[in-house]
Each structure stands twice: as C-alpha cells, then as structure tokens.
Design an enzyme around this catalytic site. Structure first.
Site, PDB file in Angstrom:
ATOM      1  N   PRO A 264      52.903   2.673   9.540  1.00 22.29           N
ATOM      2  CA  PRO A 264      53.788   3.131  10.614  1.00 22.29           C
ATOM      3  C   PRO A 264      54.014   2.107  11.724  1.00 22.29           C
ATOM      4  CG  PRO A 264      51.664   4.244  10.730  1.00 22.29           C
ATOM      5  CD  PRO A 264      51.609   3.368   9.523  1.00 22.29           C
TER       6      PRO A 264
ATOM      7  N   ASP B  58      63.035  -4.535   7.271  1.00 22.62           N
ATOM      8  CA  ASP B  58      64.043  -3.858   8.078  1.00 22.62           C
ATOM      9  C   ASP B  58      63.460  -3.440   9.413  1.00 22.62           C
ATOM     10  OD1 ASP B  58      62.662  -1.465   7.420  1.00 22.62           O
ATOM     11  OD2 ASP B  58      63.721  -1.490   5.499  1.00 22.62           O
TER      12      ASP B  58
ATOM     13  N   ASP C 157      55.200   4.414   3.798  1.00 19.14           N
ATOM     14  CA  ASP C 157      54.949   4.338   2.365  1.00 19.14           C
ATOM     15  C   ASP C 157      56.284   4.130   1.647  1.00 19.14           C
ATOM     16  OD1 ASP C 157      52.830   5.236   0.091  1.00 19.14           O
ATOM     17  OD2 ASP C 157      54.863   5.901  -0.402  1.00 19.14           O
TER      18      ASP C 157
ATOM     19  N   ALA D 281      55.051   6.060  16.541  1.00 18.72           N
ATOM     20  CA  ALA D 281      53.671   6.476  16.306  1.00 18.72           C
ATOM     21  C   ALA D 281      52.781   5.302  15.926  1.00 18.72           C
ATOM     22  CB  ALA D 281      53.643   7.505  15.184  1.00 18.72           C
TER      23      ALA D 281
ATOM     24  N   LYS E 251      69.584  -2.794  10.213  1.00 21.42           N
ATOM     25  CA  LYS E 251      69.581  -2.611  11.671  1.00 21.42           C
ATOM     26  C   LYS E 251      69.490  -1.132  11.950  1.00 21.42           C
ATOM     27  CE  LYS E 251      71.813  -6.736  13.305  1.00 21.42           C
ATOM     28  NZ  LYS E 251      73.060  -7.347  13.723  1.00 21.42           N
TER      29      LYS E 251
ATOM     30  N   GLY F  81      58.678   0.252   5.951  1.00 16.85           N
ATOM     31  CA  GLY F  81      57.878   1.025   6.900  1.00 16.85           C
ATOM     32  C   GLY F  81      57.174   2.160   6.182  1.00 16.85           C
TER      33      GLY F  81
ATOM     34  N   PRO G 254       0.830  -1.209   0.000  1.00 17.01           N
ATOM     35  CA  PRO G 254       0.000   0.000   0.000  1.00 17.01           C
ATOM     36  C   PRO G 254       0.870   1.267   0.000  1.00 17.01           C
ATOM     37  CG  PRO G 254      -0.551  -1.441   1.877  1.00 17.01           C
ATOM     38  CD  PRO G 254       0.626  -2.038   1.199  1.00 17.01           C
TER      39      PRO G 254
ATOM     40  N   MET H 287      63.316  11.228  10.190  1.00 15.52           N
ATOM     41  CA  MET H 287      64.734  10.979  10.505  1.00 15.52           C
ATOM     42  C   MET H 287      65.394  12.218  11.091  1.00 15.52           C
ATOM     43  SD  MET H 287      65.737   8.849   7.073  1.00 15.52           S
ATOM     44  CE  MET H 287      64.671   9.774   5.986  1.00 15.52           C
TER      45      MET H 287
END
Ligand code: SAH
Length: 486
Positions: free
Chosen positions: A225, A248, A303, A419, A270, A301, A43, A390
């Site tokens: 990350p 790494d 991108d 992070a 390392k 790590g 309906p 860095m």
C-alpha cells in the site's frame, strides 16, 4: 587475518559439549545440523536437552568435567558459565591438539564460531574475529534478507548438472560463460519460486542442444500500500535486479527509490485515467521489453491480483510464451485495516469481509461519473464488513444504494487516505453522511472505505493516533458500545 576461515566435515564425528544449559542446547543443534555425533557432559541438563536424551539423539554423561573426557574427540565446546571450567577444558584440549571453543571466551578458544547464513549447500560464515559478535549478527540479518532461500536449491541443481555441462562444454571458458548466462537469466528466479524441476529440464535441454538461456522475463510484483517497510523480500530483491521498471501512481516515491539505480523507469499511469497509458499498450510494452531480453518489473500498488488488472497483463505474456512470475503484495485493505486499527473481521462485529470496487472498470480512478453496479442486496448484512476500493468518487451513490437495500443509515464508515504512509489520514463517518464527510475532509485518492461495525473499534485500537489532522468537529464520534473481548 586473525583467524583462518575453514569449513569442517563433521559427519559422524565425535564432538563434546561441556555444559547443559540453553547455550549448550544451541551448540548441540548446530553440531547436529552438520551431522556430528554429540555427547554432553553436565551434572544437570535443560528440558530441551532432556528431550533429546530421551529421544536418543544425544549422549549425556551426568558428571562434571574431567580432562580424560576429551580423549578421542574431534572438537570440544565449553558452554558453561564457569570461567575455571572453560580454562580447564581449553588447557586439556590444547595439550591433546583437539579443536576447542569456549562460548563467548576467545582467550580460551582455538576456534571461534561464525554467524551463519544457511542456504545449504551454500553456507556463508561471518566473523569479526570474536571481537564484536553483534556486528557479525547484524550483517548476517542483512544477508538473510538479501539472499533468496532457494539458493541452496540452485546450488544443488548446478551440482547435479556439472558432469553434463563438462561433457557438453569441454572448454572451461565456454562452460563459465554458459553458467554466467544462466545466472543472469530468469532460471534462478524460477528455482527460487519453487519450479526446480522445470528449471532442471530447461537447463538440461539447453546443454543438450548447445543453446544459451533466454534472458527476458516479466515480474508482476505487488508493492503493497505504499510504505516501503511493507514490501516483501522477494519484491525488494527483484527491484534490485530489474533492467526496466513499469510503475504507476499507486507506487510511492519511497518505494521507487529502492529500485536499482540504473534501471530504466517507465511511468504508465497518471491519476486521471485520461493520461494513463491504455492497458492494451502496457500489455504489449511488457511483451516487447521482455523480447528484447530485459528483466522487466511491473510494479503494482497493493496486490497485483486484487483490482490490479494483473490477470490481463500476464495473459498477454503467457500467449507470447514469455517467462513471468507473480509476486503478491499486501493489499491496501489489509494495510489500511492494520494501520487504522480496524480489524476487518471480529467475533463480535463481523464474520466476513467483502472487497468491492467502487468503479465499474477495475484499476482506474477518476472516471467519476461511471456508477458501480454491485450486487447490493449481498452487501447489507450487518455482520459483514465491506471494503470499497476506488470508491471515493462514487461514495455518495454507494452509501445511498446500501441504505436503500437495507443497511442501517448510521452504519459506521472509515475513509482511509494514503493508508500506511506517513501521510495517512483516517476520517470516521457513517453511511448517510459519507459524501459530506469526504467533501469536508477533502479526501483525495488513493483512499479506501471500510464499512461496518468493526469501524467502532478504531477509537480503541488506533495505535497510530492519526485521525487528528482532520479537525475534530467534523469527525463523527461513534457511540462506542465497546466490545467485550473475551
Ligand atoms: N491492487 C491494489 C488496488 C488497486 S485499485 C491493492 O491491492 O491495494 C486502486 C485503489 O486501491 C485505490 O483507488 C484505493 O481505493 C486503493 N488503495 C491503494 N493504495 C491505497 C492506499 N495506500 N491507501 C488507501 N487506499 C489505497
């Protein structure tokens, strides 16, 4: 088996839905995706169905249900919230031998609808026999994550080449072997990343020349990350099918735990660059492993194309004509920004953001005495955020240069260590005290610096509340001229 699974061709078949609400709309869309011609009996209808009625894509009969409406229908779905109607629909359809389903009401259903993973023409249907639909949906979510979206393209491509493969490989055993080799080769991944045409040409060529596909390939994959939840589906799938993985120190243990168990693991770096495998050797190793026919995963790590030397690694592969693919990852600046509650841009504080390296040669940390040569005058605009990768070892020098070239000495800086991981620490400082803060807080790599007024937002937006582990007296409390977010 309580229910017999089958797939029905409903193209241009008359199908009826009793009901006009949101559930009816969902069923309508499902039937339409299979090409059915659908009529709705109700309906009243919801806005979504109304739109379709206006567009002429569905036929609507504005009445209540009566048994003669099912005549001539292939399949009927009762999608009302009235059990009496479900029962009436069921009884009428059973008498007429028409397939019927009442939504969420197995006792008034001849068939039930499965949870579906749609990679048409590949379709996976999951059923728990109507008992616990939530389990079927849960399993479906897992399969959705597992099965690349390009599977349908692969299935279509294989179907297109079926005739040619029959002609060139008349022996069924040889044909099966060929397709198994194709599935184990880099060709499916080529299709999943959208290179369908080149995959088709390659396959055709192999069939024409009676060749088997080559197996070796390299996947340069950003692992984000550090928090495994921030991997992409693509990264995870490739991790689960790799023969050998090169990684790494930036790739976290939690992430390495997700790599296929029997894959060979090769550690290539390392923390101190003295012990890292020289970049040239990594490049050559990638080539050599792929030439041995292995699926090689180079995990990076963040991108791979942001301070990751990813470009150098694949240049070597391109020169050696080895198939490769690059998979983006969440770069640590993006991860740190979100997990520290510091937007990198903000209409009141920063209109642009620049990523710089605090180290002269990208990709390494530890050569503490090599000072970065940055274009300092370009980094002193107060309306710009600067993220330094860095940068811990040279933080004092970087701060000095920025101040010398005109950035305010009290410009806020966030130092974000590890992070996005459970060990993340955020220390808030300002340019002229940066080096001291790093020493006092004993910051260890990997850590990023976010420089600029956006750091003031941390106090308000820090949803993880994790600045705490570093003692409060050492934190600089910024006088928050709180933004008015309009
Ligand atoms: N390709 C990476 C960057 C490699 S350079 C990316 O896109 O993120 C290495 C630097 O990245 C480190 O010195 C540090 O500054 C930063 N970094 C990487 N992971 C990090 C993390 N989890 N927390 C903070 N900084 C990180």
């Amino acid at each position: 088996m309580d229910y017999f699974p089958l797939f029905i061709n409903l193209k241009q078949q008359a199908c009826l839905i009793i009901g006009g609400g949101e559930i009816a709309l969902r069923k309508l869309r499902l039937l339409q995706s299979a090409g059915a011609s659908v009529r709705i009996i109700a309906p009243d209808i919801c806005p979504g169905i109304q739109e379709q009625v206006q567009a002429g894509t569905v036929d609507w009969q504005a009445t209540t249900f009566s048994p003669e409406q099912i005549n001539g229908q292939r399949l009927v779905i009762a999608a009302t919230d009235d059990p009496a109607i479900n029962q009436a629909v069921f009884t009428a359809c059973e008498a007429a031998g028409i397939l019927v389903n009442a939504v969420d009401d197995p006792t008034h259903s001849r068939f039930i609808t499965p949870a579906i993973v749609d990679r048409a023409p590949l379709t996976i249907a999951i059923s728990t026999g109507g008992g616990v639909p939530v389990l079927a949906r849960h399993l479906r979510a897992q399969l959705e994550a597992l099965i690349p979206h390009g599977w349908g393209d692969l299935a279509r491509l294989a179907a297109q080449l079926r005739e040619l493969s029959k002609e060139k490989l008349p022996d069924p055993a040889a044909r099966r072997e060929f397709w198994e080799n194709v599935l184990a080769s880099p060709i499916p991944d080529q299709v999943f990343s959208g290179q369908i045409e080149s995959a088709r040409i390659a396959l055709q060529d192999m069939l024409e020349k009676d060749q088997q596909p080559i197996q070796g390939a390299v996947y340069l994959v950003g692992s984000g990350p550090g928090n495994p939840d921030l991997l992409t589906f693509r990264a995870l799938r490739l991790m689960q099918q790799a023969d050998v993985v090169l990684y790494d120190n930036l790739v976290s243990k939690e992430i390495m735990d997700l790599v296929r168990r029997d894959a060979e693991r090769i550690y290539v770096g390392k923390k101190s660059s003295n012990h890292a495998l020289p970049q040239e050797e990594i490049n050559l190793l990638l080539v050599r492993l792929a030439q041995q026919g292995k699926k090689v995963l180079r995990l990076k790590g963040g991108d791979p194309f942001i301070f990751g030397r990813g470009g150098e690694e694949i240049a070597e592969l391109a020169a050696a004509q080895i198939p490769f693919e690059v998979v983006p990852g969440i770069t640590s600046a993006a991860g740190a920004s979100c997990y520290a509650g510091i937007p990198l841009t903000h209409r009141d504080y920063a209109q642009s953001v620049t990523f710089v390296t605090g180290h002269r040669r990208e990709g390494r940390e530890g050569d503490g005495d090599i000072k970065p040569e940055l274009d300092w005058p370009r980094l002193v605009n107060p309306a710009e955020t600067v993220v330094v990768y860095m940068g811990v070892a040279q933080a004092g020098y970087i701060a000095e240069q920025l101040i010398y070239h005109g950035r305010q000495s009290n410009t806020p800086v966030a130092i974000i260590e590890r992070a996005t991981t459970a060990q993340q620490r955020v220390v808030i400082s300002q340019l002229d005290q940066l080096a001291a803060s790093i020493t006092t807080a004993n910051i260890k790599p990997p850590a990023l610096l976010i420089i600029g007024d956006v750091v003031k937002l941390h106090e308000q937006l820090n949803w993880r509340n994790d600045s705490a582990p570093f003692s409060a007296e050492n934190q600089i409390h910024l006088s928050m001229d709180k933004p008015t977010i309009k």
